[in-house]
Design a protein around this motif. Sequence first.
Motif, PDB file in Angstrom:
ATOM      1  N   TYR A 181      13.940   4.240  16.427  1.00  0.00           N
ATOM      2  CA  TYR A 181      12.940   3.306  16.982  1.00  0.00           C
ATOM      3  C   TYR A 181      13.549   2.504  18.134  1.00  0.00           C
ATOM      4  N   TYR A 182      14.734   1.970  17.935  1.00  0.00           N
ATOM      5  CA  TYR A 182      15.377   1.169  18.973  1.00  0.00           C
ATOM      6  C   TYR A 182      15.815   2.033  20.154  1.00  0.00           C
ATOM      7  N   THR A 183      16.205   3.276  19.871  1.00  0.00           N
ATOM      8  CA  THR A 183      16.577   4.194  20.958  1.00  0.00           C
ATOM      9  C   THR A 183      15.393   4.439  21.891  1.00  0.00           C
ATOM     10  N   MET A 184      14.215   4.708  21.295  1.00  0.00           N
ATOM     11  CA  MET A 184      13.014   4.943  22.107  1.00  0.00           C
ATOM     12  C   MET A 184      12.561   3.651  22.790  1.00  0.00           C
ATOM     13  N   ALA A 185      12.726   2.523  22.105  1.00  0.00           N
ATOM     14  CA  ALA A 185      12.322   1.242  22.705  1.00  0.00           C
ATOM     15  C   ALA A 185      13.169   0.902  23.917  1.00  0.00           C
ATOM     16  N   THR A 242       7.028   6.371   7.932  1.00  0.00           N
ATOM     17  CA  THR A 242       6.171   5.480   8.722  1.00  0.00           C
ATOM     18  C   THR A 242       6.850   5.013   9.997  1.00  0.00           C
ATOM     19  N   ILE A 243       8.085   4.577   9.879  1.00  0.00           N
ATOM     20  CA  ILE A 243       8.794   4.059  11.069  1.00  0.00           C
ATOM     21  C   ILE A 243       8.964   5.155  12.107  1.00  0.00           C
ATOM     22  N   TYR A 244       9.316   6.372  11.670  1.00  0.00           N
ATOM     23  CA  TYR A 244       9.496   7.457  12.642  1.00  0.00           C
ATOM     24  C   TYR A 244       8.170   7.781  13.343  1.00  0.00           C
ATOM     25  N   LEU A 296      13.574   9.151  26.447  1.00  0.00           N
ATOM     26  CA  LEU A 296      12.382   9.985  26.513  1.00  0.00           C
ATOM     27  C   LEU A 296      12.162  10.779  25.238  1.00  0.00           C
ATOM     28  N   ARG A 297      13.240  11.149  24.548  1.00  0.00           N
ATOM     29  CA  ARG A 297      13.135  11.802  23.247  1.00  0.00           C
ATOM     30  C   ARG A 297      14.456  11.675  22.502  1.00  0.00           C
ATOM     31  N   ILE A 298      14.436  12.015  21.228  1.00  0.00           N
ATOM     32  CA  ILE A 298      15.614  11.893  20.352  1.00  0.00           C
ATOM     33  C   ILE A 298      16.374  13.216  20.342  1.00  0.00           C
TER      34      ILE A 298
END
Length: 728
Positions: free
Chosen positions: A126-130, A185-187, A134-136
């Motif tokens: 979540y923090y990486t995308m925030a 949910t978080i993902y 662009l993607r994981i």
Amino acid sequence: MSHTPENSQHDRLSEQEASPVLVEGVDDEPVEANRRLYEGWKWWLFGALAVAYASFHLISLNLYPIETWSFRILHVCGALVLGFGLYAGSRFAEEGKSTGLRWPDLAALVLLVPAAYALIRSIMMYYTMADGALRIDPVIENWHYGAPLIAATCGAILLSWVPGQARDRLVVADIVLILGSVAVTIYLLTVFNSPLRASTGTSFAPMGITWAAIAGSLLILEMTRRVAGLALVAIAVIFLGYVFLGPMLPGFLGYPGLGLGRFFSQVYTDAGILGPTTAVSSTYIILFIIFAAFLQASRVGDYFVNFAFAGAGRARGGPAKVAIFASGLMGMINGTSAGNVVSTGSLTIPLMKKVGYPARSAGAIEAAASTGGQIMPPIMGAGAFIMAEVTGIPYTEIAIAALIPSILYFASIYFMVDFEAARKGMRGMRKDEIPQFSKLVKQVYLFAPIIILIAALFMGYSVIRAGTLATASAAVVSWLSPYRMGVREIIKALNLAGTMAIQIIAVCACAGLIVGVIALTGVGARFSSLLLGLAGVSQLLALFFAMCISILLGMGMPTTAAYAVAASVVAPGLINIGIEPLIAHFFVFYFAVVSAITPPVALASYAAAGISGDNPMGTSVASFKIGLAAFIVPFMFFYSPAMLMEGSWLQILRVGLTATLGIVLLAATVQAWFFGPVKAWQRLVMLIGALFLIYGGIYTDVAGLVIAGALFAMQRARGNGARPATSS
């Protein structure tokens, strides 16, 4: 009169006469066999979570809206967290038996590690995308998130099935499942609130969506099993199997096939789990569950049943007629036929037996009446809201269209009951056995919340605004009754609503899984082509086949799920053969509802048999007979659309009146009584007359009226109507 039991009974009756309350406890929440009963900090924790969950919906729906997919994901997550905390996956240990630390708990402790790791990774992603990624990295998604999440979820589900846990303990396996629900949910919130949302269903979709969707689907299926039984889960598993086995099937069932990633990256979107069923459960259904909880807190359910006793208790077979009115009122709000049977049947079934109804008839009448509550406007057990969501037809039109069919259904049950009471010479209840109407009428203001709801809907307010207004009015009205709702009672009502919502939300999410399979594989279109082919031979044959499929899909399922699935499979086919959307969906809805009293899997009848003490299959056959009108009336939607308020007022009035008379003749046919005993040849003629009148054509109406008039004159001439059988 000198016997002690009778004297004590007179004392009790004198007390009842002095007080307007005969019935109490209708509003008490039933505790399921696998429901945990906590004390101490666990009671406070899950109570607070339930209150927060209900409050979250009220605030989101009325004050601070949330992005649609995010709102639905949180809606499902909250039900899973509460559900795994409150409902056990297996039977509890016998009372007094040792329930110390067991081997499943020790094994589940190992699973806590991957579950916690998957949760931490979902937060990190979540923090990486925030931060603008662009993607994981696929390696992180597959091996640091997906693998531990799936392993922990599967292992914890299996361990939760081991019986013998303590009723007041939260087992480790369920803690793992709660962590898994939050990790999913978080993902999903992370990915669906980024540009990656557009990649679902394509080869560019991140594999993390697939792993989250697989885990989420498993969690939903397990939660559904705990709160609604295996029937819906079995159907969902069959549909999921079809996704991967369908390409191997011959004929019209075969399809090109979908890969694992392509299917599961789409099924947890608005094409499936987050689609129409969850859309309705996260808005209308949860709101009306909160409304029902506020009504329960202000004891309106007790008043409904007492009012029914005062109004119908003294008629012949009085408790059976009370069951019809009370179950119709309660079932309209309740949302599940079997749940309504348990709440009102525990009172009405013993009273029916007391005045002379056999155990089988008593159970069957309650089951049929409770099932009818699901077709009673304006709420219709939440089915009307799903129909409005699926068809796009305004809710008010659906509620108006349901009026005549619901009157016909309850008229059918009423006359079935009345003719049976006349044939067996049953009495009503004595004046001193029922509440005083003069006292109850002073509390008629307790109907105000439902009147306000109906008025607000027809004044043009949205369903959400009308429902919120009705909920607030329930709290205000309670201040005029002995059960005043202060802050504490409102918190209790919100707690009750959060708990009550778990079953229906799990069921709607599971139904969404099935709807997703239907939409993504195109199996619904293949059923449509099959119905189209049958219609080429006979439209009646196509309707009969649609009826059988709707009942089959609805067996063992709550109304909302039964209708959602049947509407996806059957309704499009009926529309394709030229039937209007409103008529097609009402046809499907009716048969999805009456699957609750259709043998061999009749949930409402089985619940009633448990209270009456009769054989479940015998009760289901008897309830099928009492609810017979519900199996005939839907065919008339097609042949006489005026029954759904489509046509001129003159047509609607004529069809309504003649169909009601036809229903009376149908009841007389089944009970072999029409102002007196009826011979076999007269029953056959009466059945023909009933079908003519229900059909709705002008010529058939005239023929039916002639038959009814001739039979009435014949019975009057013989004087059979004056002498019922000896009183039982």
